[in-house]
Design a protein around this motif. Sequence first.
Motif: not given
Length: 861
Positions: A599-604
């Motif tokens: 899961t990615l929880d940022n745009l970075h």
Amino acid sequence: MTRPWIVLKFGGTSVSSRARWQTIAEEARCQARAHRRPLLVCSALSGVSDQLEELIRLAPAGEADPVIEAIRTRHQRLATELEIPFPTAVEEQLEALNKVSQGAHLLGELPPRHRAQVMASGELMATALGAAFLAQQGLDAGWLDARNCLCTDGEDEDPFRAFLSASCAPGPDGDVQAMLEAREESVLITQGFIARTPTGDTALLGRGGSDTSAAYFAAKLEAEALEIWTDVPGMYSADPRQVPSARLLKVLDYAEALEIATTGAKVLHPRCLHPVAQAGIPLRIKATPRPELAGTQISGDLDDRSARVKAISMKRGVMLIAMETIGMWQQVGFLAKAFQCFADAGLSVDLVSTSETSVTVSLDPTANPISEDRLDALCQALSPLCQAEVIGPCAMVSLVGRNIRRILHELGGTFQVFEEQRVHLLSQAANDLNLSVVVDHDQADRLVRQLHAQLFGDSSESALLGPTWQETFEPDAQVSGFFSKTSWWVQKADTLLELGAAESPRYVYDGDTVRQRGRRLMDLGALDRVFFAIKANPEPALLRILAEEGLGFECVSPGEVAHVREHLPDLPMDRILCTPNFAPREEYAEALDLGIHLTLDNLHPLQAWPELFDGRPVFLRLDPGRGRGHHAHVKTAGRQSKFGIAPEQVEEAARLAQAAGAQVVGLHAHAGSGIRSPDTWPATARFLASHRSLFPHLRFLDLGGGLGIPEKPGQLPLDLRALDDALAAVRGEMEGLELWLEPGRFVVAEAGVLLAKVTQLKAKGEVNYVGLDAGMNSLIRPALYGAYHSIVNLSRLAQRADHVAHIVGPICETGDTLGYQRRVAKPEEGDVFLIATAGAYGHSMASHYNLRPPAAPYVLN
Ligand code: LLP
């Protein structure tokens, strides 16, 4: 010097058995010994007033005989139990009932004047039996006809009110004083509920009128005190039948007591307060089954007049009338016209809430005979003025106490419980004694319990608050109510004692309970997959149990992933989910290499390392906008939280993912931890699904964890069935998407306890301390979140919990306190204490602070 009067009133259940009459006799004797003259005011035997009402209903049809027979048997049975001959006065009353019934049959009706006679016979018969018993017990007791003393004011021309719901002048009365002074007996017994009209007929003081009779007598005689004897020992901070942890209110002033009585508590009839308040006579509520208890004292002079909520009361069956119109804005006389319609319909209004275009009022069922016809007629009458809607039946829940407006800021946390409620009306009383909400009928019990837990959950005995209902009526039980006696650790107490004695401190987990919890979640039909958040408790034996039950595992670090793989080497990668937050690039690369869900929880990551995700399936963690949870630290959504992609960035995230060549197969959101309202997860699902059109590869919605458990007495468990039903409805709306959940606490919290030995005891100033060998290095939740863990002295489980103390550990911080002002069975050094609901975020958050090793885990099976 003449001896002062004391008026003692005994309700229906207090006059219905020999044991209770013995208490009455004993009380009368004590008062006489203390040089007071007791006047005993008694109700009818319990249930008899209902039988008499039945008689009134059946008599015009000539069907009253069986009821009269039943009433006779009832009194005969008590006479036998009291070992007294059946009094002639009771025979005479039964004979009179026969005559009235026959008359009613002939006439085909029973007018109010005769109805009053019928009803009065209940009290007349009960006191005849009582007088005979007191005499047989050797008391110098005399019977008094209340109708010779209480005369109604006779102002009402409506026969219903004149005969069946009358009132008397409340002040002192020299004639009555002289009449009773002249009686020679040392104890007098008379009837509640009944009086005479100025023309000498029998009249009633309305239902619940015995309390009022007693108050009139006290005022007329200028008595030293009025005691209302009933089956509960006083007024409580909530109805103890609903909330067993409700506390006795030891002292109240008249206005507070009146407010509690009018907002729903049934222990005292509100009408009885005015006469004693006016005369400044103290009123005590006492329990006939437990005469030794001090009860509630109500008077005009309280030492402590500070602002605080003293009780939460509830009234059911409330109807709301919502009136809408734009016509009322700045108009003269709208309210006058609208309220005239209520007056014409004979309906008295309770709460009122207004705005420019609408007015909502509530109708109190105890003050109004509310029928559908009446409400229809009212709406009809209102129709030229506004659009009227009837809402109900609802329930009114009130926070009662002095100067509530001054302490609104202290109620901040309390208002959170309204998050799950539809509040139809909110009203703050002009006298500043209550704050009331009207909610759906079926929500009220839960709301009362939640509010009570918030406001009184941590309370202990004080000048105002007495023992809880449970402590009074189940005094032997350290384990009662909140913890059912079937809790696993009560059942396995002996084993736990051995374990605690062998090594302390230690965490003990019950494998069966964990298995059951896992199974319950897997059985929820609306879910496709459940992942256990191992941060709550990574104990390998528990992970194995959950893997057997089919759960997957949610991890937040390479360490957790490695731990799962080490202890479950055969687990397919598809059953591991990784949700890192602000983690370095390598962690993402590693997770992708392993082939676990990521899961990615940022745009970075998508902006800075797009090449990592090329051709890879990923989840995006979105911020649902509003955090929930048991403490600010665990609310993981909303503007202030570091988690998730903000709603306004979701489109950009979709673009970046596409540009990177990643496939967004799942959306994820986790609102927070320790939530017990089932609507949270369906709301999350709908929020996530609302972004579906941006993600053509979307297959999974991960609704996060956060499922709470009850921690404090009075808290209710999360309703899993309601959750399942609500999720099933959501599923229907979003075909083709799987629903996942990733709970931690719910699976393990209640399956774990912390055992610790008593090291030292101390009393310092007002406070007692119990020292344990486990402190905040083993369980940091109380220090970090103010979390509540129930604590019992396991070595003395069957003993009374009568020792109140702070339970502290050996760490050199004041915050090293596991519980404040807890009631436990009085301990000795070496006793084993049990700290409950410690299976989640206990050992996993432990530290070596002060270089003390934390409690080690042990799994029971
Ligand atoms: N999923 C995510 C993304 C999470 O951040 C968490 C917990 C969970 C699932 C599991 O939440 P649960 O079902 O256990 O509530 N130390 C705190 C709890 C912190 C929870 C952090 N995240 C406590 O002792 O209450």
